[in-house]
Design an enzyme around this catalytic site. Structure first.
Site, short mmCIF file in Angstrom:
data_model
loop_
_atom_site.label_atom_id
_atom_site.label_comp_id
_atom_site.label_asym_id
_atom_site.label_seq_id
_atom_site.Cartn_x
_atom_site.Cartn_y
_atom_site.Cartn_z
N HIS A 124 2.96 3.52 -12.06
CA HIS A 124 2.65 4.60 -11.12
C HIS A 124 1.18 4.59 -10.75
O HIS A 124 0.37 3.97 -11.42
CB HIS A 124 3.05 5.97 -11.71
CG HIS A 124 2.30 6.35 -12.94
ND1 HIS A 124 2.83 6.23 -14.19
CD2 HIS A 124 1.07 6.86 -13.12
CE1 HIS A 124 1.97 6.65 -15.10
NE2 HIS A 124 0.87 7.04 -14.47
N GLU A 165 2.29 9.63 -9.33
CA GLU A 165 2.15 10.77 -10.24
C GLU A 165 1.20 11.76 -9.61
O GLU A 165 0.04 11.45 -9.35
CB GLU A 165 1.60 10.31 -11.59
CG GLU A 165 1.30 11.44 -12.54
CD GLU A 165 0.58 10.98 -13.81
OE1 GLU A 165 -0.12 11.82 -14.40
OE2 GLU A 165 0.70 9.80 -14.18
N HIS A 186 -6.17 3.61 -0.83
CA HIS A 186 -4.96 4.19 -0.26
C HIS A 186 -3.74 3.76 -1.05
O HIS A 186 -3.80 2.84 -1.85
CB HIS A 186 -4.80 3.77 1.21
CG HIS A 186 -4.71 2.28 1.40
ND1 HIS A 186 -5.82 1.51 1.66
CD2 HIS A 186 -3.67 1.43 1.35
CE1 HIS A 186 -5.46 0.24 1.76
NE2 HIS A 186 -4.15 0.17 1.57
N GLU A 200 -1.15 4.09 3.73
CA GLU A 200 -0.99 3.05 4.74
C GLU A 200 0.49 2.73 4.90
O GLU A 200 1.20 2.58 3.92
CB GLU A 200 -1.74 1.78 4.32
CG GLU A 200 -1.64 0.66 5.32
CD GLU A 200 -2.36 -0.60 4.88
OE1 GLU A 200 -2.73 -1.40 5.76
OE2 GLU A 200 -2.54 -0.80 3.66
#
Length: 132
Positions: free
Chosen positions: A5, A56, A74, A122
């Site tokens: 994550h 998360e 990003h 993105e």
């Protein structure tokens, strides 16, 4: 090894969950309060954590804003059609900060959207990533 994550801190957890689920189409996978630590974690993604990397969302109770700094770049999401994805995100109340089109100095078709806390996401069109 695999990526599990990416964690980002958010100022309003319910607002962020709504953005990632309603605007980007992710699912809330789990959410848990930690009263002793005064924080809540929520995990969102497109599939089970056993098979997919997820985001998360960390809410530290009582903290409404963060300085995003200049180190974070990003989160990237692959989509079938960047132009259509931007229109759908706008229709769902999302903010497109860079319209769909080829990236500078390359042929990858991209766009950028922003979550409620200002984090950049993105969008990359499937099959065009060769130049990035």
């Amino acid at each position: 090894m695999r990526v599990l994550h990416t964690m980002i801190r958010v100022g309003d957890l319910d607002r962020s969950i709504k953005f990632y689920t309603d605007v980007l189409g992710m699912k809330l996978l789990r959410r848990k309060d930690y009263p002793d630590g005064k924080f809540t974690l929520a995990f969102v993604g497109y599939g089970p954590e056993t098979e997919h990397a997820v985001v998360e969302l960390t809410y530290n109770w009582g903290t409404e804003t963060y300085d995003l700094g200049n180190g974070f770049g990003h989160i990237a999401l692959e989509v079938d059609d960047v132009h259509a994805a931007c229109e759908e995100i706008k229709n769902r109340g999302g903010k497109v900060t860079r319209e769909a089109g080829p990236m500078k100095h390359g042929s990858t078709v991209i766009a950028f959207v922003e979550d409620p806390d200002g984090y950049k996401i993105e969008l990359i069109q499937r099959g065009t990533q060769g130049a990035k």
